[in-house]
Design a protein around this motif. Structure first.
Motif, PDB file in Angstrom:
ATOM      1  N   HIS A   5       2.894  -8.203 -15.239  1.00 18.10           N
ATOM      2  CA  HIS A   5       1.804  -8.735 -15.127  1.00 18.10           C
ATOM      3  C   HIS A   5       1.404 -10.509 -15.125  1.00 18.10           C
ATOM      4  O   HIS A   5       0.029 -10.969 -15.133  1.00 18.10           O
ATOM      5  N   THR A   6       2.591 -10.989 -15.525  1.00 15.84           N
ATOM      6  CA  THR A   6       2.713 -12.106 -15.428  1.00 15.84           C
ATOM      7  C   THR A   6       2.050 -13.335 -13.621  1.00 15.84           C
ATOM      8  O   THR A   6       1.826 -14.208 -13.692  1.00 15.84           O
ATOM      9  N   VAL A   7       2.751 -12.533 -12.874  1.00 19.50           N
ATOM     10  CA  VAL A   7       2.877 -12.829 -11.459  1.00 19.50           C
ATOM     11  C   VAL A   7       1.591 -12.175 -10.755  1.00 19.50           C
ATOM     12  O   VAL A   7       1.017 -11.306 -10.931  1.00 19.50           O
ATOM     13  N   LEU A  26       3.304  -3.769  -5.744  1.00 20.33           N
ATOM     14  CA  LEU A  26       3.502  -5.023  -6.024  1.00 20.33           C
ATOM     15  C   LEU A  26       2.916  -4.967  -7.232  1.00 20.33           C
ATOM     16  O   LEU A  26       2.905  -5.175  -8.763  1.00 20.33           O
ATOM     17  N   ALA A  27       1.610  -3.767  -6.868  1.00 17.42           N
ATOM     18  CA  ALA A  27       0.407  -3.762  -8.377  1.00 17.42           C
ATOM     19  C   ALA A  27       1.325  -2.172  -9.112  1.00 17.42           C
ATOM     20  O   ALA A  27       0.821  -2.657 -10.390  1.00 17.42           O
ATOM     21  N   ALA A  28       1.810  -1.551  -8.436  1.00 17.52           N
ATOM     22  CA  ALA A  28       2.593  -0.350  -9.272  1.00 17.52           C
ATOM     23  C   ALA A  28       3.770  -1.133 -10.459  1.00 17.52           C
ATOM     24  O   ALA A  28       3.881  -1.232 -11.462  1.00 17.52           O
ATOM     25  N   LYS A  29       4.071  -2.929  -9.868  1.00 13.45           N
ATOM     26  CA  LYS A  29       4.540  -3.628 -11.209  1.00 13.45           C
ATOM     27  C   LYS A  29       4.284  -4.284 -11.504  1.00 13.45           C
ATOM     28  O   LYS A  29       4.812  -5.432 -13.120  1.00 13.45           O
ATOM     29  N   GLY A  30       2.525  -4.191 -11.579  1.00 10.08           N
ATOM     30  CA  GLY A  30       1.883  -4.778 -12.664  1.00 10.08           C
ATOM     31  C   GLY A  30       1.474  -5.964 -12.497  1.00 10.08           C
ATOM     32  O   GLY A  30       0.440  -7.123 -12.912  1.00 10.08           O
ATOM     33  N   VAL A  31       1.379  -6.664 -10.872  1.00  6.82           N
ATOM     34  CA  VAL A  31       1.934  -7.568 -10.483  1.00  6.82           C
ATOM     35  C   VAL A  31      -0.450  -7.398 -10.364  1.00  6.82           C
ATOM     36  O   VAL A  31      -1.093  -6.781  -9.537  1.00  6.82           O
ATOM     37  N   LYS A  32      -0.782  -9.200  -9.940  1.00  8.84           N
ATOM     38  CA  LYS A  32      -2.039  -9.435  -9.706  1.00  8.84           C
ATOM     39  C   LYS A  32      -2.404  -9.563  -7.933  1.00  8.84           C
ATOM     40  O   LYS A  32      -2.212 -10.474  -7.816  1.00  8.84           O
ATOM     41  N   VAL A  33      -2.653  -8.212  -7.483  1.00  2.60           N
ATOM     42  CA  VAL A  33      -2.344  -8.804  -5.617  1.00  2.60           C
ATOM     43  C   VAL A  33      -3.874  -8.981  -4.786  1.00  2.60           C
ATOM     44  O   VAL A  33      -5.006  -7.878  -5.504  1.00  2.60           O
ATOM     45  N   ALA A  34      -3.827  -9.718  -4.346  1.00  4.39           N
ATOM     46  CA  ALA A  34      -5.215 -10.169  -3.471  1.00  4.39           C
ATOM     47  C   ALA A  34      -5.030  -9.991  -2.321  1.00  4.39           C
ATOM     48  O   ALA A  34      -3.209  -9.982  -1.641  1.00  4.39           O
ATOM     49  N   LEU A  46      -9.350  -0.788  -1.157  1.00  2.00           N
ATOM     50  CA  LEU A  46      -8.063  -0.431  -1.681  1.00  2.00           C
ATOM     51  C   LEU A  46      -7.860  -1.354  -3.065  1.00  2.00           C
ATOM     52  O   LEU A  46      -7.648  -1.261  -4.105  1.00  2.00           O
ATOM     53  N   ALA A  47      -8.205  -2.788  -2.448  1.00  2.00           N
ATOM     54  CA  ALA A  47      -8.373  -3.361  -4.353  1.00  2.00           C
ATOM     55  C   ALA A  47      -8.729  -2.468  -5.125  1.00  2.00           C
ATOM     56  O   ALA A  47      -8.180  -3.082  -5.846  1.00  2.00           O
ATOM     57  N   ALA A  48     -10.059  -1.679  -5.068  1.00  2.51           N
ATOM     58  CA  ALA A  48     -10.476  -1.773  -6.294  1.00  2.51           C
ATOM     59  C   ALA A  48      -9.562  -0.149  -7.009  1.00  2.51           C
ATOM     60  O   ALA A  48      -9.424   0.326  -7.875  1.00  2.51           O
ATOM     61  N   GLU A  49      -8.490   0.596  -5.788  1.00  2.00           N
ATOM     62  CA  GLU A  49      -7.784   1.328  -6.289  1.00  2.00           C
ATOM     63  C   GLU A  49      -5.848   0.801  -6.880  1.00  2.00           C
ATOM     64  O   GLU A  49      -6.113   1.110  -7.997  1.00  2.00           O
ATOM     65  N   ILE A  50      -6.481  -0.615  -6.566  1.00  2.00           N
ATOM     66  CA  ILE A  50      -5.302  -1.060  -7.426  1.00  2.00           C
ATOM     67  C   ILE A  50      -5.626  -2.192  -8.586  1.00  2.00           C
ATOM     68  O   ILE A  50      -4.547  -2.905  -9.169  1.00  2.00           O
ATOM     69  N   TYR A 232       9.237  -0.186   4.005  1.00  2.00           N
ATOM     70  CA  TYR A 232       8.950  -1.748   4.238  1.00  2.00           C
ATOM     71  C   TYR A 232       9.068  -2.190   2.999  1.00  2.00           C
ATOM     72  O   TYR A 232       9.270  -3.573   2.617  1.00  2.00           O
ATOM     73  N   ALA A 233       7.648  -2.138   1.797  1.00  2.00           N
ATOM     74  CA  ALA A 233       7.289  -2.479   0.782  1.00  2.00           C
ATOM     75  C   ALA A 233       8.641  -2.304  -0.026  1.00  2.00           C
ATOM     76  O   ALA A 233       8.925  -3.778  -0.657  1.00  2.00           O
ATOM     77  N   LYS A 234       9.352  -1.032  -0.303  1.00  2.00           N
ATOM     78  CA  LYS A 234      10.383  -1.971  -1.213  1.00  2.00           C
ATOM     79  C   LYS A 234      11.646  -3.018  -0.712  1.00  2.00           C
ATOM     80  O   LYS A 234      12.487  -2.911  -1.203  1.00  2.00           O
ATOM     81  N   VAL A 235      11.787  -3.079   0.506  1.00  2.00           N
ATOM     82  CA  VAL A 235      12.586  -4.230   1.546  1.00  2.00           C
ATOM     83  C   VAL A 235      12.141  -5.585   0.814  1.00  2.00           C
ATOM     84  O   VAL A 235      12.902  -6.517   0.136  1.00  2.00           O
TER      85      VAL A 235
END
Length: 261
Positions: A5-7, A26-34, A46-50, A232-235
């Protein structure tokens, strides 16, 4: 880099396909995503979902990209992560004859330039502006890491097919600039890597006729299917989290080497 969540992260082309899968991971790891994209409805959903933020961005425009980064940073702070998935393609031969009347035509140069502007210049534009922001951050570990950037090229960078002159050139450019950019940024603790996907099940491929989809899937050595966006996301996350991985171009293609089509 530890993802939590700090990232904060920015994902271009984040409203669908490879970008959407990466944003979710990324969001599943707690990351704040734009999310940077032109598909407003999909991006906002998608933004609302994550729990992220959508920024309507055209990567070919300095003003649009600047506004996107300003909005993302106002919401989440300076990003440590940039994943570039924005891109498009066309299929036009360099020169050809009409099957109807035999007239000769060449690849329209505006169509060639459009692909270069989106896939190559747009990718570099976002890298340069994000990296400049990352320079303002304090390192996040004892080795001085400040940020990580992942780009999207294509196996077409090395193995382009008929009609892919513009697309292959744009993606070869992404591959070609990966190592120099990594070296440009090495003293600032910012890593740069690139993924070269093969045939992936994205919205672009979904529009293809079913017989073509089946033939393309069968052409993959193993596994005989399209790549999935979450692969792709995993890589991409592995590249971000593995701090010793820098300046690399990694094929993600099921070992495909394609015959001309």
């Amino acid at each position: 880099m530890k993802l939590d969540h700090t990232v904060s992260a920015v994902v271009t082309g984040g409203a669908s396909g490879l970008g959407a899968a990466t944003a979710r991971a990324l969001a599943a790891k707690g990351v704040k995503v734009a999310l940077f994209d032109l598909q407003k409805d999909k991006g906002e959903a998608l933004a609302a979902e994550i729990g992220g933020v959508f920024c309507e961005v055209n990567v070919t425009s300095d003003e649009s990209v600047d506004a996107g980064f300003a909005r993302a940073r106002a919401a989440h702070g300076q990003e440590r992560v940039l994943v570039n998935c924005a891109g498009t393609a066309n299929a036009i031969k360099t020169a050809s004859r009409s099957k109807e009347d035999g007239t000769v035509k060449h690849f329209p140069l505006d169509a060639f330039n459009r692909i270069i502007q989106i896939n190559l210049v747009g990718t570099f534009r976002c890298i340069a502006k994000s990296a400049a922001g990352m320079l303002t951050l304090e390192p996040c570990d004892e080795f001085g890491e400040r940020g990580a950037i992942v780009n999207t090229a294509s196996v077409a960078a090395e193995d382009g097919q008929i009609g892919q002159a513009a697309y292959s050139a744009s993606k070869a450019g992404v591959v070609g600039m990966t190592l120099p950019i990594a070296r440009d940024l090495m003293n600032e603790g910012i890593r740069v890597n690139t993924i070269l996907p093969g045939i992936f099940d994205t919205p672009l491929m979904a529009a293809a006729p079913e017989n073509l989809r089946a033939a393309l899937a069968a052409s993959v050595p193993f596994p005989k299917r399209f790549g999935m966006p979450d692969e792709y996301a995993k890589v991409a996350l592995c590249m971000i989290e593995t701090s010793y991985l820098n300046g690399e171009d990694v094929r993600l293609d099921g070992a495909i080497r394609m015959a001309p089509r």
